[in-house]
Design a protein around this motif. Structure first.
Motif, PDB file in Angstrom:
ATOM      1  N   ALA A 214      -6.874   3.684   9.493  1.00  0.00           N
ATOM      2  CA  ALA A 214      -7.617   4.777   8.867  1.00  0.00           C
ATOM      3  C   ALA A 214      -7.205   6.112   9.479  1.00  0.00           C
ATOM      4  O   ALA A 214      -7.106   6.240  10.707  1.00  0.00           O
TER       5      ALA A 214
ATOM      6  N   GLN B  11     -10.463   4.706  -2.445  1.00  0.00           N
ATOM      7  CA  GLN B  11     -10.558   5.563  -1.260  1.00  0.00           C
ATOM      8  C   GLN B  11     -11.965   5.520  -0.675  1.00  0.00           C
ATOM      9  O   GLN B  11     -12.957   5.624  -1.394  1.00  0.00           O
TER      10      GLN B  11
ATOM     11  N   SER C  28      -7.080  -1.002   3.960  1.00  0.00           N
ATOM     12  CA  SER C  28      -6.578   0.078   4.822  1.00  0.00           C
ATOM     13  C   SER C  28      -6.691  -0.353   6.280  1.00  0.00           C
ATOM     14  O   SER C  28      -7.724  -0.184   6.921  1.00  0.00           O
TER      15      SER C  28
ATOM     16  N   ASP D 264      -4.859   1.724  -1.127  1.00  0.00           N
ATOM     17  CA  ASP D 264      -6.191   1.708  -0.527  1.00  0.00           C
ATOM     18  C   ASP D 264      -6.187   2.663   0.656  1.00  0.00           C
ATOM     19  O   ASP D 264      -5.172   2.786   1.362  1.00  0.00           O
ATOM     20  N   ALA D 265      -7.332   3.312   0.908  1.00  0.00           N
ATOM     21  CA  ALA D 265      -7.379   4.258   2.018  1.00  0.00           C
ATOM     22  C   ALA D 265      -8.779   4.338   2.600  1.00  0.00           C
ATOM     23  O   ALA D 265      -9.778   4.209   1.882  1.00  0.00           O
TER      24      ALA D 265
ATOM     25  N   ASN E 246       0.846  -1.192   0.000  1.00  0.00           N
ATOM     26  CA  ASN E 246       0.000   0.000   0.000  1.00  0.00           C
ATOM     27  C   ASN E 246       0.887   1.249   0.000  1.00  0.00           C
ATOM     28  O   ASN E 246       1.095   1.887   1.022  1.00  0.00           O
TER      29      ASN E 246
END
Length: 398
Positions: A120, A174, A117, A147-148, A75
């Motif tokens: 966070a 996202q 994620s 990814d978030a 990531n």
């Protein structure tokens, strides 16, 4: 750590707006048409890989978004910088409140972003505090896959403006979870100024509590495929939601927003206005607006509109407004959509006063889009966006 759970299946309502072609005798399958009835789950496997025939994917270039259907490994596709770090709280893992308090993925990309994620970002505005300066979160793509999940929380009776700025290039899935607690005022502005090869799919889900206000703005200028889908629930009595959007699609760009505004509490007010311009072969914009006025949302006042200006041949704008009303006790509700070319009367008026045709066209487009820019109460950002529109307008032809 608590494991995420799948949302229970929801049976279609008898009064839902379903495609009449699907209402056939002894039909074995009735496709989900309304936003409120779409399946939701934290598990990507529950959605499967989109084919492009699904109601929420049929206007999207699914093949180009394929990299976002699997988790990022590693990531490392973006970097983050925040202007006011005093509002940054410890990262939230899965099962750590307030992460997941309201958010529940609606599609495979959002579920992938949730799972991928592990930590966070949590931005929280303290109760009763009014933050005078905008809080900028700069998200810069470094060319990789990421990814978030971001959580932005305005505690009771606070007020703030948060601006997300996306630049560089990345393959970016996202999630943005927004919680506006009782009496709070939050403005959230998401600006997409990616490079041409960027891929960005984002799910924004917001809950607005009693007497709270959310102004949500999506500005998309850059990126190859940009899909930002806001989902706002006006949950508390007297909640107010203003959802605005601005886009300018060039040749080869796909800019998309599927907007959902759910009036859940009584005496809520909603205002949705998205405007877009398109220029160049294969420029494509998609706007789908869904408004649901629930059975307990008495006294609601809601309106949604989408306007598109097509500047050249070969550009295409898809615009689909939908409205569901489940109570007769409302102040008002409506929706509108319009897509067209230059207004010949406006051009004639300007040219009759000595303005050249090229300048007249520039002024018409600038005036059309400036309405959204003016609703962003940050002077330096307004100037920047107007300059970006001016740059887009260079060489506009009939």
């Amino acid at each position: 750590m608590a494991a995420p759970t799948q949302a229970p299946a929801v049976a279609p309502r008898a009064n839902a707006h379903i495609d009449p072609a699907a209402q056939v005798a002894n039909a074995g399958f009735v496709p989900v048409q309304t936003r409120s009835e779409r399946p939701r789950s934290f598990d990507p496997a529950d959605f499967g890989v989109p084919t492009g025939r699904e109601v929420n994917w049929k206007h999207t270039p699914v093949a180009q978004l394929k990299p976002l259907f699997e988790p990022a490994e590693p990531n490392d596709g973006v970097t983050y910088a925040i202007s006011h770090e005093q509002y940054l709280r410890p990262a939230l893992g899965h099962g750590t409140a307030p992460r997941g308090e309201f958010f529940l993925p609606e599609d495979v990309v959002s579920a992938v972003a949730w799972q991928g994620s592990t930590d966070a970002m949590h931005l929280s505005i303290p109760a009763d505090e009014a933050v005078a300066e905008p809080i900028f979160v700069h998200i810069d793509g470094t060319g990789g896959r990421a990814d978030a999940h971001l959580v932005i929380e305005a505690l009771p009776h606070s007020s703030a403006t948060v601006v997300l700025r996306h630049t560089g290039t990345a393959q970016y899935a996202q999630n943005l979870e927004i919680i506006v607690r009782d009496g709070a005022r939050l403005t959230l502005i998401s600006v997409q100024q990616w490079q041409d090869d960027a891929i960005h799919a984002s799910a924004h889900q917001a809950r607005v509590d009693r007497d709270a206000e959310l102004t949500h703005v999506v500005v998309s200028f850059g990126g190859g495929v940009v899909r930002v889908n806001p989902n706002v629930e006006l949950a508390g009595a007297g909640a107010n939601g203003r959802l605005y959007g601005l886009s300018f699609a060039d040749s080869g760009q796909h800019l998309e927003s599927q907007v959902y505004l759910h009036h859940k509490g009584p005496h809520t007010v909603g205002d949705v206005l998205y405007k877009g311009a398109l220029r160049g072969a294969s420029a494509h914009s998609v706007w789908i607006g869904d408004v649901l006025i629930g059975p307990d949302a008495t006294g609601t006042d809601s309106y949604e509109a989408n306007r598109n200006l097509v500047l050249t041949e070969g550009a295409r704008a898809d615009s689909i407004p939908n409205l569901e009303i489940e109570t007769g006790d409302i102040v008002g509700a409506g929706h509108a959509s319009a897509t067209g070319r230059f207004d010949d009367e406006q051009l004639f008026y300007l040219q009759a006063r000595g303005i050249t045709e090229a300048e007249a066209r520039r002024l018409v487009v600038l005036g059309f889009l400036t309405e959204i820019v003016q609703r962003i109460r940050i002077p330096e950002l307004q100037d920047e966006l107007l300059a970006a529109i001016e740059a887009e307008l260079v060489g506009v032809e009939a």
